[in-house]
Design an enzyme around this catalytic site. Structure first.
Site, PDB file in Angstrom:
ATOM      1  N   GLU A   1      -4.297 -17.923  34.320  1.00 24.46           N
ATOM      2  CA  GLU A   1      -4.900 -16.596  34.273  1.00 24.46           C
ATOM      3  C   GLU A   1      -5.827 -16.587  33.066  1.00 24.46           C
ATOM      4  O   GLU A   1      -5.453 -16.214  31.957  1.00 24.46           O
ATOM      5  CB  GLU A   1      -3.822 -15.511  34.157  1.00 24.46           C
ATOM      6  N   ASP A  23       0.137 -16.179  32.222  1.00 27.94           N
ATOM      7  CA  ASP A  23      -0.702 -15.054  31.813  1.00 27.94           C
ATOM      8  C   ASP A  23      -1.353 -15.304  30.457  1.00 27.94           C
ATOM      9  O   ASP A  23      -0.729 -15.823  29.536  1.00 27.94           O
ATOM     10  CB  ASP A  23       0.147 -13.778  31.758  1.00 27.94           C
TER      11      ASP A  23
END
Length: 651
Positions: free
Chosen positions: A326, A284
């Site tokens: 991401e 992330d």
């Protein structure tokens, strides 16, 4: 590659390993470590070689990798070896993903494991379980503010439940994807609490400053991620009397990767979950990993070096595990997260194709494919051993971050066009069928992102509220046409929880104090499993969508041309309402599939002559492999009804 200095250091490190490590059978680990060590050493030295404790940190790095290998089960080690032999396994057209929140799809992880037959029924074989690590109640950012990287949040289960789910999925040959939040921790994480207590070791895990001098230098060039709800990039912490870097929210403290101990800690986290059965790590916020004064602190060169180092270390210990980047950034930047090697991905094997997603929604709103086609032509080629995640909807908002030069090239003004898109998908533009909500609207520029479920954005919510069967049919056609493109474009298609059932916006978040301030919860619905049984009732919306998508997935898996080997060619049809591309199978070039989709509400023609001029021989009859019927053809034109698509092959 053998390099004397680095391998001399490696020999010294191996001599200094803990006795409990040296006693283990590390044959495969040593082979992989030796093959990767020059790269590992070079990257670690470039990032941290200036430190006087460099050799000690290198020892800690190798020990972390070795301990990860020792804790890897024989079953997972065998899987590593199989994937090493078939190193392009994830480029196959066989993979179809779904993202879901555990407590949106099921009650908890145990219940999720009991519902895996649903995935097989649909044909999905890659499950992204949204954040499930321990996080605070309330200040969690939907699970992305982690307070313990090695514990499951007790609201969905425990580590044993996750291991059970991983085993259940593995038996059904379904991949498990898990989020690793790389950029920050919750302010309730043990590291943060120790920093607050005054421990200088853990204060160095974050960016903490006694005065505004350095924060002000950062702020000169750093943009704001959430200017409305979380302005600025630093938060004053009363207990420590320090400013803490908090790029996202004030309770999410950014990790300081200029400290090698932070990197080693996070490598340990990655290997821990790899050893608990996770096949793919979604890393992330990777664009934010490295902070440098005088820059926007995004997409920095050292952020890429960190990911390259993480990949090399993971390949030594758990080479069967893949990384997803991401990074929702411009195409010219996102392509870098695959790495720089022309043959093999060096950083992350998979990246989100956010540009494709945004361009598809633009084509829906404008009913033409001009910007879509232009934007796809501007999308850089991926590396050979890398692939896209193609999606229509995810847990996050939709931003229209395509290139302004492409917008200008097709005759739009960037600012006014984005304002039009916002108005359209919020149902504020006359004739719009969409029922979305604006997210983080900038009142000065009018710019905003969009929230809303796929079905509601595509017009199904409005059509069903009005009980309009014609509009319902159009919305279903629009939904299926969009899916036909993410299934055929090249990469791994990723469905979102509820999309196969046509779930509409869920406005109940407005009554939840923990969610009411974040309208992204409108498109994070929970499945009512009693209602979901309607997928088996002929003629229902749920049945029509589920049955069509199940068929689409099955056909996709049968078409070798849909594997992802840079085997796609965009075609110019002369009709701006159509998107058209050719997919070919490398080993059998004659096996081609022509994909064409109509974004307009009226029938459109694909001139056969355009295809002939490209050199395509369509003298033999064509068949649409999705319907099993020949396309509607009038003289020298292939006709597509409103929002129709074809997957055409020669008979």
């Amino acid at each position: 590659m053998y390099e004397q200095v680095s391998h001399s250091l490696l020999n010294a490190i191996l001599d200094d390993l803990k006795p409990e490590i040296r006693r283990q059978d590390l044959r495969h680990f040593y082979t992989r470590l030796g093959a990767n060590f020059y790269a590992i050493y070079s990257l670690f030295f470039r990032l941290y070689g200036h430190r006087p404790d460099f050799k000690r940190q290198m020892l800690g790095l190798v020990e972390t990798m070795a301990e990860g290998y020792i804790n890897r089960s024989p079953e997972l080690e065998a899987l590593d070896i199989a994937r090493e032999k078939d190193h392009n396994w994830f480029l196959s057209q066989q993979w179809v993903g779904m993202a879901l929140y555990t407590n949106g799809f099921a009650r908890n992880l145990r219940d999720l494991a009991d519902k895996t037959e649903y995935f097989q029924e649909l044909g999905v074989n890659m499950i992204h379980v949204m954040p499930i690590l321990k996080c605070p109640i309330g200040k969690s950012d939907g699970g992305y503010a982690v307070s313990d990287f090695r514990q499951i949040d007790d609201r969905v289960g425990d580590l044993e439940d996750l291991q059970h789910l991983a085993s259940e999925l593995r038996q059904r040959q379904i991949l498990l994807v898990l989020d690793i939040v790389m950029n920050h921790t919750s302010d309730e994480h043990t590291w943060a609490r120790k920093a607050v207590a005054g421990d200088p070791i853990y204060q160095d895990y974050y960016y903490m400053y006694e005065s505004r001098d350095i924060p002000d230098l950062f702020e000169r060039s750093m943009p704001e991620v959430f200017p409305e709800s979380s302005p600025g990039n630093f938060t004053w912490n009363e207990e420590t009397q320090r400013w803490v870097m908090t790029v996202f929210h004030d309770y999410q403290w950014d990790l300081n990767y200029s400290n090698p101990e932070v990197f080693i800690e996070m490598l340990g986290v990655v290997l821990f979950w790899a050893n608990n059965g996770v096949d793919i790590m979604r890393l992330d916020a990777v664009a934010f990993l490295w902070k440098e004064i005088g820059t926007d602190c995004q997409n920095e060169r050292n952020a890429h070096l960190l990911l390259q180092l993480m990949k090399d270390c993971c390949q030594a210990t758990a080479p069967g595990v893949l990384f997803i980047a991401e990074a929702i950034v411009a195409p010219v930047e996102v392509i870098k997260y695959f790495g720089e090697d022309a043959i093999s991905a060096k950083e992350c094997e998979i990246a989100y194709n956010a540009t494709f997603m945004a361009l598809l929604w633009d084509a829906v709103a404008t009913q033409n494919a001009r910007l879509l086609t232009r934007g796809l032509r501007s999308l850089p080629n991926k590396l050979d051993r890398a692939t896209w995640l193609n999606y229509l909807r995810c847990h996050d908002d939709i931003g229209f971050g395509f290139d302004d030069q492409d917008v200008l090239a097709v005759g739009y003004q960037p600012r006014s066009h984005r304002r039009f898109l916002t108005d359209f998908f919020c149902g504020e533009f006359e004739g719009s069928p969409s029922r979305g909500l604006p997210f983080m609207r900038n009142e000065v520029t009018g710019d905003a992102r969009i929230c809303g479920s796929l079905a509601s954005l595509a017009g199904l919510e409005k059509a069903m509220q009005e009980e309009n069967p014609v509009a319902i049919n159009i919305a279903i056609s629009r939904i299926l046409m969009l899916h036909s493109l993410i299934f055929s474009f090249g990469g791994i298609p990723l469905l979102y929880n509820g999309d196969a059932l046509g779930l509409l916006n869920d406005y109940s978040y407005q009554q939840d104090p923990a969610k009411v301030s974040d309208n992204r919860w409108v498109h994070r619905p929970s499945i009512d499993w009693q209602h979901a049984e309607r997928r088996h009732q002929s003629g229902t919306v749920e049945n029509r969508l589920f049955t069509a998508l199940r068929r689409m997935i099955a056909i996709r898996k049968s078409l070798d041309a849909f594997a992802d080997f840079n085997n796609r060619e965009l075609l110019d049809t002369g009709n701006e309402h159509l998107l058209c591309f050719l997919r070919s199978y490398q080993q059998r070039p004659s096996e081609q599939v022509l994909v064409v989709a109509n974004f307009h509400s009226t029938p459109q023609a694909l001139p056969v002559d355009v295809l002939r001029r490209r050199g395509l021989d369509f003298t033999a009859p064509l068949i649409d492999v999705f319907t099993g019927r020949r396309p509607h053809q009038i003289e020298e034109n292939i006709l597509l009804q409103s929002y129709q698509f074809y997957w055409l092959k020669q008979v």
